[in-house]
Design an enzyme around this catalytic site. Structure first.
Site, PDB file in Angstrom:
ATOM      1  N   ASP A  27       0.764  -1.210  -0.108  1.00 13.80           N
ATOM      2  CA  ASP A  27       0.028  -0.008   0.106  1.00 13.80           C
ATOM      3  C   ASP A  27       0.750   1.424  -0.132  1.00 13.80           C
ATOM      4  O   ASP A  27       0.327   2.385   0.640  1.00 13.80           O
ATOM      5  CB  ASP A  27      -1.106  -0.076   1.240  1.00 13.80           C
ATOM      6  CG  ASP A  27      -1.807  -1.000   1.262  1.00 13.80           C
ATOM      7  OD1 ASP A  27      -1.799  -2.039   0.245  1.00 13.80           O
ATOM      8  OD2 ASP A  27      -2.599  -1.422   2.191  1.00 13.80           O
ATOM      9  N   GLU A  75      -4.544  -0.937  -1.225  1.00 15.13           N
ATOM     10  CA  GLU A  75      -6.206  -1.016  -0.570  1.00 15.13           C
ATOM     11  C   GLU A  75      -6.808  -0.276  -1.400  1.00 15.13           C
ATOM     12  O   GLU A  75      -6.849   0.769  -1.537  1.00 15.13           O
ATOM     13  CB  GLU A  75      -5.833  -0.420   1.042  1.00 15.13           C
ATOM     14  CG  GLU A  75      -7.148  -1.008   1.621  1.00 15.13           C
ATOM     15  CD  GLU A  75      -7.065  -0.399   2.935  1.00 15.13           C
ATOM     16  OE1 GLU A  75      -6.019   0.085   3.770  1.00 15.13           O
ATOM     17  OE2 GLU A  75      -8.216  -0.240   3.961  1.00 15.13           O
ATOM     18  N   LYS A 132      -6.628  -4.907  -2.934  1.00 17.32           N
ATOM     19  CA  LYS A 132      -7.431  -5.723  -1.766  1.00 17.32           C
ATOM     20  C   LYS A 132      -8.409  -4.878  -1.072  1.00 17.32           C
ATOM     21  O   LYS A 132      -7.965  -3.615  -0.783  1.00 17.32           O
ATOM     22  CB  LYS A 132      -6.044  -6.147  -0.874  1.00 17.32           C
ATOM     23  CG  LYS A 132      -5.450  -5.091  -0.115  1.00 17.32           C
ATOM     24  CD  LYS A 132      -4.194  -5.630   0.618  1.00 17.32           C
ATOM     25  CE  LYS A 132      -3.632  -4.372   1.337  1.00 17.32           C
ATOM     26  NZ  LYS A 132      -4.162  -3.893   2.267  1.00 17.32           N
ATOM     27  N   LYS A 135      -7.472  -5.173   5.175  1.00 12.86           N
ATOM     28  CA  LYS A 135      -6.268  -4.684   5.530  1.00 12.86           C
ATOM     29  C   LYS A 135      -5.235  -5.693   5.254  1.00 12.86           C
ATOM     30  O   LYS A 135      -4.023  -5.592   4.690  1.00 12.86           O
ATOM     31  CB  LYS A 135      -6.355  -4.443   6.924  1.00 12.86           C
ATOM     32  CG  LYS A 135      -7.256  -3.424   7.475  1.00 12.86           C
ATOM     33  CD  LYS A 135      -7.240  -2.162   6.906  1.00 12.86           C
ATOM     34  CE  LYS A 135      -8.015  -1.102   7.320  1.00 12.86           C
ATOM     35  NZ  LYS A 135      -8.106   0.100   6.418  1.00 12.86           N
ATOM     36  N   VAL A 160       3.400   0.492   4.094  1.00 18.64           N
ATOM     37  CA  VAL A 160       2.477   1.086   4.956  1.00 18.64           C
ATOM     38  C   VAL A 160       1.032   0.594   5.214  1.00 18.64           C
ATOM     39  O   VAL A 160       0.632   0.136   4.219  1.00 18.64           O
ATOM     40  CB  VAL A 160       2.512   2.445   4.759  1.00 18.64           C
ATOM     41  CG1 VAL A 160       3.955   3.371   4.555  1.00 18.64           C
ATOM     42  CG2 VAL A 160       1.712   2.834   3.406  1.00 18.64           C
ATOM     43  N   THR A 161       0.305   0.766   6.460  1.00 15.14           N
ATOM     44  CA  THR A 161       1.461   1.294   7.605  1.00 15.14           C
ATOM     45  C   THR A 161       1.477  -0.034   8.528  1.00 15.14           C
ATOM     46  O   THR A 161       0.969  -1.011   8.468  1.00 15.14           O
ATOM     47  CB  THR A 161       0.326   2.013   8.627  1.00 15.14           C
ATOM     48  OG1 THR A 161      -0.901   1.379   8.805  1.00 15.14           O
ATOM     49  CG2 THR A 161      -0.030   3.436   7.839  1.00 15.14           C
ATOM     50  N   CYS A 165      -1.925  -2.565   7.828  1.00 16.76           N
ATOM     51  CA  CYS A 165      -1.981  -3.343   6.655  1.00 16.76           C
ATOM     52  C   CYS A 165      -0.717  -4.266   6.545  1.00 16.76           C
ATOM     53  O   CYS A 165      -0.783  -5.282   6.160  1.00 16.76           O
ATOM     54  CB  CYS A 165      -2.403  -2.594   5.278  1.00 16.76           C
ATOM     55  SG  CYS A 165      -3.589  -2.025   5.156  1.00 16.76           S
ATOM     56  N   GLN A 205       9.162 -13.418  21.317  1.00 13.28           N
ATOM     57  CA  GLN A 205       8.757 -14.749  21.448  1.00 13.28           C
ATOM     58  C   GLN A 205       9.554 -15.891  20.429  1.00 13.28           C
ATOM     59  O   GLN A 205       8.795 -16.687  19.919  1.00 13.28           O
ATOM     60  CB  GLN A 205       7.256 -15.316  21.662  1.00 13.28           C
ATOM     61  CG  GLN A 205       6.558 -14.256  22.696  1.00 13.28           C
ATOM     62  CD  GLN A 205       5.150 -14.593  22.678  1.00 13.28           C
ATOM     63  OE1 GLN A 205       4.452 -15.569  23.117  1.00 13.28           O
ATOM     64  NE2 GLN A 205       4.376 -13.685  21.980  1.00 13.28           N
TER      65      GLN A 205
HETATM   66  C1  C5J Z   1      -2.993   0.576   5.501  1.00 14.02           C
HETATM   67  C2  C5J Z   1      -4.590   1.630   6.731  1.00 14.02           C
HETATM   68  N1  C5J Z   1      -2.350   0.248   4.320  1.00 14.02           N
HETATM   69  N2  C5J Z   1      -3.951   2.370   7.890  1.00 14.02           N
HETATM   70  N3  C5J Z   1      -4.369   1.165   5.559  1.00 14.02           N
HETATM   71  O1  C5J Z   1      -2.101   0.446   6.576  1.00 14.02           O
HETATM   72  O2  C5J Z   1      -6.105   1.918   6.980  1.00 14.02           O
END
Ligand code: C5J
Length: 223
Positions: A27, A75, A132, A135, A160-161, A165, A205
């Site tokens: 994204d 996205e 897509k 997320k 990102v972010t 996502c 972990q």
């Molecule tokens: C993504 C969002 N790409 N933050 N989307 O992280 O809504």
């Protein structure tokens, strides 16, 4: 895995098999990184994502130089929003909602100017582009089919972010049996503390979700 490269990483070196590794860039869209898009409509300071652009471009160059598989996600929603559940559209109190007209076209809608990937990180011919609606990169997409057809077992993540996502996609991939590495400089969040915590969560972990590595270490290992 004898033919794998050992990439310095946390919590321990990441075994990278050259023929079976893909880069997946999540994204890197104007809607998240430029003023006037979805990220800004949610009240975020979009300049916090800008530091990821150059490292993502370097990662793309690294994979392209070797001819390795590169996948980009966006996205995005259909223009009639039939793939956008009301719960997603109505959540919060954004200045503009998904589908509304903004300065870069309709917010988070496929084909609009704001939905495009930034020129610095844009796909080149031969690279795979995935639209897509969620997320996660696997949710209602053919990503898994594509990876299986290519024999991909290891994924290097960027984009990102970090905690939305990128992390969702990495967790989806982890559950599907992929070995996942997130490149630390090539991802950003609107909330620096969330980025730091996400990196810790991924590699805690014994690498419960995967590995994280510095870009310079990956570049040196692949030099
Ligand atoms: C993504 C969002 N790409 N933050 N989307 O992280 O809504």
């Amino acid at each position: 895995m004898s033919d794998s490269l050992a990439i310095p990483a946390q919590p321990y070196p990441f075994p990278l098999p050259p023929g079976r590794t893909a880069l997946i860039v999540i994204d890197m869209q104007r809607d998240f990184i430029e003023p006037g898009g979805f990220g800004a409509a949610l009240g975020n300071d979009v300049s916090t994502l800008v530091p990821a652009i150059e490292p993502v471009a370097r990662l793309l160059a690294l994979f392209r130089k070797r001819g390795w598989l590169v996948i980009h996600t966006r996205e995005s929603h259909r223009p009639d929003l039939s793939d956008c559940p009301p719960a997603k559209r109505q959540r919060g109190k954004p200045g503009l909602r998904i589908g509304d007209d903004g300065p870069m076209g309709r917010i988070l809608v496929r084909g609009e100017a704001g939905n495009a990937i930034l020129p610095a990180c844009a796909p080149i011919p031969g690279e795979i582009e995935i639209d897509k609606p969620g997320k996660g990169a696997f949710y209602h997409t053919d990503l898994q089919t594509i990876l299986e057809a290519r024999g991909v077992t290891h994924l290097v993540f960027a984009g990102v972010t970090t905690e939305v996502c990128v992390q969702t996609s990495m967790r989806e991939a982890n559950d599907r049996g992929y070995e996942c590495l997130l490149v630390e400089e090539a991802t950003e969040s609107y909330f620096p503390a969330f980025k730091a915590t996400t990196l810790e969560m991924i590699r805690a972990q014994g690498g419960i979700v995967g590995w994280t590595a510095r870009l310079a270490d990956l570049e040196a290992a692949l030099a």
